[in-house]
Design a protein around this motif. Structure first.
Motif, PDB file in Angstrom:
ATOM      1  N   LEU A   1       0.843  -1.186   0.000  1.00  0.00           N
ATOM      2  CA  LEU A   1       0.000   0.000   0.000  1.00  0.00           C
ATOM      3  C   LEU A   1       0.887   1.247   0.000  1.00  0.00           C
ATOM      4  CD1 LEU A   1      -2.878   1.210   0.201  1.00  0.00           C
ATOM      5  CD2 LEU A   1      -2.584   1.167   2.683  1.00  0.00           C
ATOM      6  N   PRO A   2       1.233   1.755  -1.189  1.00  0.00           N
ATOM      7  CA  PRO A   2       2.049   2.971  -1.216  1.00  0.00           C
ATOM      8  C   PRO A   2       1.201   4.173  -0.799  1.00  0.00           C
ATOM      9  CG  PRO A   2       1.393   2.384  -3.421  1.00  0.00           C
ATOM     10  CD  PRO A   2       0.888   1.284  -2.518  1.00  0.00           C
ATOM     11  N   ASN A   3       1.864   5.178  -0.278  1.00  0.00           N
ATOM     12  CA  ASN A   3       1.155   6.412   0.013  1.00  0.00           C
ATOM     13  C   ASN A   3       1.959   7.578  -0.540  1.00  0.00           C
ATOM     14  OD1 ASN A   3       2.856   7.527   2.298  1.00  0.00           O
ATOM     15  ND2 ASN A   3       2.292   5.545   3.156  1.00  0.00           N
ATOM     16  N   HIS A   4       1.279   8.682  -0.707  1.00  0.00           N
ATOM     17  CA  HIS A   4       1.889   9.872  -1.284  1.00  0.00           C
ATOM     18  C   HIS A   4       1.652  11.026  -0.322  1.00  0.00           C
ATOM     19  CE1 HIS A   4       2.311   7.543  -4.935  1.00  0.00           C
ATOM     20  NE2 HIS A   4       1.056   7.145  -4.738  1.00  0.00           N
ATOM     21  N   ALA A   5       2.659  11.865  -0.175  1.00  0.00           N
ATOM     22  CA  ALA A   5       2.557  12.947   0.800  1.00  0.00           C
ATOM     23  C   ALA A   5       3.097  14.237   0.222  1.00  0.00           C
ATOM     24  CB  ALA A   5       3.321  12.580   2.063  1.00  0.00           C
ATOM     25  N   ILE A   6       2.636  15.313   0.800  1.00  0.00           N
ATOM     26  CA  ILE A   6       3.239  16.617   0.567  1.00  0.00           C
ATOM     27  C   ILE A   6       3.670  17.125   1.934  1.00  0.00           C
ATOM     28  CG2 ILE A   6       1.056  17.901   0.629  1.00  0.00           C
ATOM     29  CD1 ILE A   6       2.578  19.654  -1.650  1.00  0.00           C
ATOM     30  N   ALA A   7       4.893  17.619   1.995  1.00  0.00           N
ATOM     31  CA  ALA A   7       5.447  18.071   3.268  1.00  0.00           C
ATOM     32  C   ALA A   7       6.012  19.476   3.102  1.00  0.00           C
ATOM     33  CB  ALA A   7       6.538  17.117   3.733  1.00  0.00           C
ATOM     34  N   HIS A   8       5.880  20.253   4.155  1.00  0.00           N
ATOM     35  CA  HIS A   8       6.409  21.613   4.191  1.00  0.00           C
ATOM     36  C   HIS A   8       7.417  21.674   5.336  1.00  0.00           C
ATOM     37  CE1 HIS A   8       3.215  22.681   1.433  1.00  0.00           C
ATOM     38  NE2 HIS A   8       2.366  22.080   2.253  1.00  0.00           N
ATOM     39  N   PHE A   9       8.635  22.095   5.018  1.00  0.00           N
ATOM     40  CA  PHE A   9       9.725  22.156   5.989  1.00  0.00           C
ATOM     41  C   PHE A   9      10.101  23.598   6.269  1.00  0.00           C
ATOM     42  CE2 PHE A   9       9.952  17.966   4.226  1.00  0.00           C
ATOM     43  CZ  PHE A   9      10.366  17.168   5.280  1.00  0.00           C
ATOM     44  N   ASP A  10      10.330  23.877   7.542  1.00  0.00           N
ATOM     45  CA  ASP A  10      10.788  25.173   8.005  1.00  0.00           C
ATOM     46  C   ASP A  10      12.063  24.902   8.798  1.00  0.00           C
ATOM     47  OD1 ASP A  10      11.217  27.686   9.076  1.00  0.00           O
ATOM     48  OD2 ASP A  10       9.170  27.934   9.809  1.00  0.00           O
ATOM     49  N   ILE A  11      13.199  25.345   8.248  1.00  0.00           N
ATOM     50  CA  ILE A  11      14.505  24.989   8.807  1.00  0.00           C
ATOM     51  C   ILE A  11      15.176  26.256   9.321  1.00  0.00           C
ATOM     52  CG2 ILE A  11      16.748  23.991   8.211  1.00  0.00           C
ATOM     53  CD1 ILE A  11      14.954  22.558   5.923  1.00  0.00           C
ATOM     54  N   GLN A  12      15.514  26.244  10.627  1.00  0.00           N
ATOM     55  CA  GLN A  12      16.121  27.421  11.248  1.00  0.00           C
ATOM     56  C   GLN A  12      17.295  27.002  12.110  1.00  0.00           C
ATOM     57  OE1 GLN A  12      13.384  30.156  13.147  1.00  0.00           O
ATOM     58  NE2 GLN A  12      11.683  29.229  12.034  1.00  0.00           N
ATOM     59  N   GLY A  13      18.325  27.821  12.077  1.00  0.00           N
ATOM     60  CA  GLY A  13      19.485  27.546  12.914  1.00  0.00           C
ATOM     61  C   GLY A  13      20.061  28.818  13.482  1.00  0.00           C
ATOM     62  N   ASP A  14      20.650  28.691  14.660  1.00  0.00           N
ATOM     63  CA  ASP A  14      21.287  29.824  15.308  1.00  0.00           C
ATOM     64  C   ASP A  14      22.708  29.407  15.681  1.00  0.00           C
ATOM     65  OD1 ASP A  14      22.190  31.897  16.896  1.00  0.00           O
ATOM     66  OD2 ASP A  14      20.287  32.138  17.942  1.00  0.00           O
ATOM     67  N   SER A  15      23.689  29.915  14.935  1.00  0.00           N
ATOM     68  CA  SER A  15      25.080  29.513  15.172  1.00  0.00           C
ATOM     69  C   SER A  15      25.635  30.064  16.485  1.00  0.00           C
ATOM     70  CB  SER A  15      25.957  29.944  14.000  1.00  0.00           C
ATOM     71  OG  SER A  15      25.872  31.336  13.811  1.00  0.00           O
ATOM     72  N   LYS A  16      24.985  31.078  17.055  1.00  0.00           N
ATOM     73  CA  LYS A  16      25.448  31.615  18.340  1.00  0.00           C
ATOM     74  C   LYS A  16      25.041  30.707  19.497  1.00  0.00           C
ATOM     75  CE  LYS A  16      25.436  36.347  16.754  1.00  0.00           C
ATOM     76  NZ  LYS A  16      24.509  37.330  16.307  1.00  0.00           N
ATOM     77  N   THR A  17      23.805  30.251  19.485  1.00  0.00           N
ATOM     78  CA  THR A  17      23.321  29.392  20.577  1.00  0.00           C
ATOM     79  C   THR A  17      23.508  27.906  20.266  1.00  0.00           C
ATOM     80  OG1 THR A  17      21.086  29.314  19.674  1.00  0.00           O
ATOM     81  CG2 THR A  17      21.573  31.080  21.266  1.00  0.00           C
ATOM     82  N   HIS A  18      23.851  27.588  19.025  1.00  0.00           N
ATOM     83  CA  HIS A  18      24.019  26.196  18.574  1.00  0.00           C
ATOM     84  C   HIS A  18      22.743  25.386  18.756  1.00  0.00           C
ATOM     85  CE1 HIS A  18      28.210  27.034  17.997  1.00  0.00           C
ATOM     86  NE2 HIS A  18      28.314  27.443  19.246  1.00  0.00           N
ATOM     87  N   VAL A  19      21.621  26.024  18.448  1.00  0.00           N
ATOM     88  CA  VAL A  19      20.327  25.346  18.473  1.00  0.00           C
ATOM     89  C   VAL A  19      19.774  25.416  17.051  1.00  0.00           C
ATOM     90  CG1 VAL A  19      17.988  25.299  19.433  1.00  0.00           C
ATOM     91  CG2 VAL A  19      19.915  25.986  20.873  1.00  0.00           C
ATOM     92  N   TYR A  20      19.402  24.251  16.540  1.00  0.00           N
ATOM     93  CA  TYR A  20      18.956  24.133  15.152  1.00  0.00           C
ATOM     94  C   TYR A  20      17.653  23.348  15.115  1.00  0.00           C
ATOM     95  CZ  TYR A  20      23.850  25.376  14.616  1.00  0.00           C
ATOM     96  OH  TYR A  20      25.057  26.008  14.721  1.00  0.00           O
ATOM     97  N   TYR A  21      16.723  23.782  14.258  1.00  0.00           N
ATOM     98  CA  TYR A  21      15.403  23.152  14.183  1.00  0.00           C
ATOM     99  C   TYR A  21      15.048  22.778  12.751  1.00  0.00           C
ATOM    100  CZ  TYR A  21      14.331  24.913  18.867  1.00  0.00           C
ATOM    101  OH  TYR A  21      14.348  25.173  20.209  1.00  0.00           O
ATOM    102  N   ILE A  22      14.319  21.687  12.640  1.00  0.00           N
ATOM    103  CA  ILE A  22      13.627  21.341  11.401  1.00  0.00           C
ATOM    104  C   ILE A  22      12.184  21.057  11.812  1.00  0.00           C
ATOM    105  CG2 ILE A  22      13.408  19.754   9.457  1.00  0.00           C
ATOM    106  CD1 ILE A  22      16.403  19.102   9.841  1.00  0.00           C
ATOM    107  N   ASN A  23      11.293  21.963  11.468  1.00  0.00           N
ATOM    108  CA  ASN A  23       9.867  21.772  11.733  1.00  0.00           C
ATOM    109  C   ASN A  23       9.199  21.397  10.413  1.00  0.00           C
ATOM    110  OD1 ASN A  23       9.792  22.521  14.562  1.00  0.00           O
ATOM    111  ND2 ASN A  23      10.324  24.556  13.841  1.00  0.00           N
ATOM    112  N   SER A  24       8.310  20.436  10.473  1.00  0.00           N
ATOM    113  CA  SER A  24       7.652  20.019   9.232  1.00  0.00           C
ATOM    114  C   SER A  24       6.213  19.598   9.487  1.00  0.00           C
ATOM    115  CB  SER A  24       8.417  18.869   8.572  1.00  0.00           C
ATOM    116  OG  SER A  24       8.466  17.746   9.416  1.00  0.00           O
TER     117      SER A  24
END
Length: 189
Positions: A94-117
Motif C-alpha cells: 500500500l504505497p502512500n503519497h505525501a506533501i510536506a512543508h519544511f521550516d529549517i532554522q538555525g542559530d550559530s550563536k546558541t548552537h540550536v537548530y530546528y527542522i519543523n515540518s
C-alpha cells in the motif's frame, strides 16, 4: 413475524457495519518522541544533513521517491516543500503519497537548530488523507562534546489501526536515528 425479524436483523447489521466503518475511518491524534546522542559531532553538521531531503532516502528506507516543489530562504532560515512517495514498512503493498512543508532554522550563536515540518499523507489514490507534524531539534550536549538530536512527532491514525500506525512510526523514527548514528560514526573513522 419472520419479515419483521429479517428487517430487524438487517437494520442491526447495517448499524454494526456503519459503526465498524466509523471506527475504521475515525482519526485520533498520537505522539512519539525519539532521541539520540552523537559524540564528537557538532549539531549543525547533523542538522544540515537531515535538512537536505535528498538524504531522507538514506535515513528512511520507506521513501521511494520525491520532488522538491518549492524552495526559498537562506542558510539561517530556509523553507521548502516536497512531494514524496513511500511504502509502508509493515505492509509494502500500500504505497502512500505525501506533501510536506519544511521550516529549517538555525542559530550559530546558541548552537540550536530546528527542522519543523508538516506532512499530509494520502492513501487509496488520495481519497483518505492524514496529517502529521514533526519538530526535530539539534543542540550541543551540556555534559560532553557532541550533538543531541530530539524529535517530537504528532500524527493522526484511524482508531482501529492505532497499533499498526504506531509500529510504522516507530520503525521509521528508529531507522532515521539508527542511520544517523551510523552515518556520523562512519565519518569519524
Amino acid at each position: 413475524m419472520a419479515r419483521i425479524q429479517w428487517k430487524s436483523c438487517r437494520t442491526l447489521g447495517l448499524f454494526v457495519g456503519l459503526f465498524i466503518l466509523y471506527l475504521c475511518i475515525r482519526v485520533q491524534n498520537y505522539e512519539h518522541k525519539a532521541f539520540i546522542f552523537l559524540p564528537t559531532t557538532h549539531p549543525n553538521e547533523v542538522w544540515e544533513f537531515v535538512a537536505d531531503f535528498s538524504n531522507m532516502k538514506y535515513l528512511n528506507p520507506t521513501i521511494i521517491d520525491f520532488d522538491i516543489v518549492e524552495e526559498k530562504g537562506n542558510y539561517g532560515h530556509w523553507k521548502y516543500s516536497t512531494k514524496y512517495s513511500e511504502k509502508l514498512s509493515h505492509w509494502p503493498y500500500l504505497p502512500n503519497h505525501a506533501i510536506a512543508h519544511f521550516d529549517i532554522q538555525g542559530d550559530s550563536k546558541t548552537h540550536v537548530y530546528y527542522i519543523n515540518s508538516t506532512h499530509r499523507t494520502c492513501l487509496f489514490m488520495g481519497i483518505y488523507c492524514l496529517n502529521a507534524s514533526s519538530e526535530f531539534k539539534f543542540t550541543n550536549s551540556n555534559s560532553s562534546n557532541g550533538a543531541v538530536c530530539e524529535e517530537f512527532v504528532q500524527y493522526q491514525c484511524p482508531s482501529l489501526l492505532s497499533e499498526f500506525c504506531k509500529r510504522e512510526v516507530v520503525f521509521q523514527r528508529k531507522s532515521i536515528m539508527n542511520n544517523l548514528r551510523k552515518k556520523f560514526a562512519e565519518r569519524k573513522h
